[in-house]
Design a protein around this motif. Sequence first.
Motif, PDB file in Angstrom:
ATOM      1  N   LEU A 175       0.813  -1.213   0.000  1.00 49.58           N
ATOM      2  CA  LEU A 175       0.000   0.000   0.000  1.00 49.58           C
ATOM      3  C   LEU A 175       0.848   1.266   0.000  1.00 49.58           C
ATOM      4  O   LEU A 175       0.332   2.369   0.188  1.00 49.58           O
ATOM      5  CB  LEU A 175      -0.911   0.010   1.239  1.00 49.58           C
ATOM      6  N   ARG A 176       2.151   1.111  -0.196  1.00 50.08           N
ATOM      7  CA  ARG A 176       3.068   2.242  -0.225  1.00 50.08           C
ATOM      8  C   ARG A 176       3.894   2.185  -1.503  1.00 50.08           C
ATOM      9  O   ARG A 176       3.843   1.212  -2.237  1.00 50.08           O
ATOM     10  CB  ARG A 176       3.994   2.207   1.004  1.00 50.08           C
ATOM     11  N   TRP A 177       4.668   3.223  -1.750  1.00 52.79           N
ATOM     12  CA  TRP A 177       5.483   3.318  -2.950  1.00 52.79           C
ATOM     13  C   TRP A 177       6.888   3.755  -2.566  1.00 52.79           C
ATOM     14  O   TRP A 177       7.119   4.247  -1.470  1.00 52.79           O
ATOM     15  CB  TRP A 177       4.849   4.324  -3.913  1.00 52.79           C
ATOM     16  N   LYS A 178       7.824   3.595  -3.502  1.00 52.02           N
ATOM     17  CA  LYS A 178       9.207   3.999  -3.265  1.00 52.02           C
ATOM     18  C   LYS A 178       9.816   4.470  -4.576  1.00 52.02           C
ATOM     19  O   LYS A 178       9.358   4.101  -5.660  1.00 52.02           O
ATOM     20  CB  LYS A 178      10.016   2.845  -2.677  1.00 52.02           C
ATOM     21  N   ILE A 179      10.841   5.307  -4.475  1.00 51.86           N
ATOM     22  CA  ILE A 179      11.502   5.827  -5.675  1.00 51.86           C
ATOM     23  C   ILE A 179      12.919   5.282  -5.738  1.00 51.86           C
ATOM     24  O   ILE A 179      13.681   5.392  -4.773  1.00 51.86           O
ATOM     25  CB  ILE A 179      11.546   7.365  -5.676  1.00 51.86           C
ATOM     26  N   LEU A 192      12.737   5.704 -11.025  1.00 54.16           N
ATOM     27  CA  LEU A 192      11.553   4.851 -11.140  1.00 54.16           C
ATOM     28  C   LEU A 192      10.745   4.853  -9.860  1.00 54.16           C
ATOM     29  O   LEU A 192      11.306   4.818  -8.757  1.00 54.16           O
ATOM     30  CB  LEU A 192      11.963   3.406 -11.436  1.00 54.16           C
ATOM     31  N   VAL A 193       9.429   4.863 -10.007  1.00 54.46           N
ATOM     32  CA  VAL A 193       8.525   4.665  -8.874  1.00 54.46           C
ATOM     33  C   VAL A 193       8.140   3.190  -8.871  1.00 54.46           C
ATOM     34  O   VAL A 193       7.786   2.627  -9.907  1.00 54.46           O
ATOM     35  CB  VAL A 193       7.258   5.543  -8.977  1.00 54.46           C
ATOM     36  N   ILE A 218       2.409  12.655  -7.217  1.00 55.14           N
ATOM     37  CA  ILE A 218       3.227  13.821  -7.568  1.00 55.14           C
ATOM     38  C   ILE A 218       4.504  13.377  -8.274  1.00 55.14           C
ATOM     39  O   ILE A 218       4.902  13.957  -9.288  1.00 55.14           O
ATOM     40  CB  ILE A 218       3.541  14.660  -6.314  1.00 55.14           C
ATOM     41  N   ALA A 219       5.146  12.350  -7.746  1.00 54.88           N
ATOM     42  CA  ALA A 219       6.396  11.857  -8.344  1.00 54.88           C
ATOM     43  C   ALA A 219       6.170  11.395  -9.778  1.00 54.88           C
ATOM     44  O   ALA A 219       6.967  11.701 -10.668  1.00 54.88           O
ATOM     45  CB  ALA A 219       6.971  10.721  -7.501  1.00 54.88           C
ATOM     46  N   ILE A 222      10.704  11.051 -13.950  1.00 51.03           N
ATOM     47  CA  ILE A 222      10.400   9.885 -13.114  1.00 51.03           C
ATOM     48  C   ILE A 222       9.373   9.027 -13.847  1.00 51.03           C
ATOM     49  O   ILE A 222       8.345   9.521 -14.303  1.00 51.03           O
ATOM     50  CB  ILE A 222       9.862  10.298 -11.728  1.00 51.03           C
ATOM     51  N   GLU A 223       9.664   7.737 -13.949  1.00 50.06           N
ATOM     52  CA  GLU A 223       8.784   6.814 -14.674  1.00 50.06           C
ATOM     53  C   GLU A 223       8.290   5.710 -13.742  1.00 50.06           C
ATOM     54  O   GLU A 223       8.935   5.410 -12.742  1.00 50.06           O
ATOM     55  CB  GLU A 223       9.555   6.179 -15.836  1.00 50.06           C
TER      56      GLU A 223
END
Length: 92
Positions: A33-37, A47-48, A70-71, A77-78
Amino acid sequence: MEWQLRQVRGRIRELEVAEQRERRRQEQAHAALRWKIQPQRSSSAALVHRGDCALYPVEGGFLDREEAVIALAEPDIEPCQICNPQTGLAGG
């Protein structure tokens, strides 16, 4: 008494293993449920990833939904083509 003690210790080990498995399962569910770059490299864009993507494993520094949206709006950023992080961002 010795037999009972072995039985109790064995049961304690079983419960500890089950608790560890459940903790890992909960951590994985939360990471999804989260994301990282993944930072930009000289030959590729940043990359996300979804928080549970194995291509870029990290222990911390996760983004919430709004930050990930936003990212992904940034031109350099892809989204990861494997975990497809934008799927979890749609419609919220």
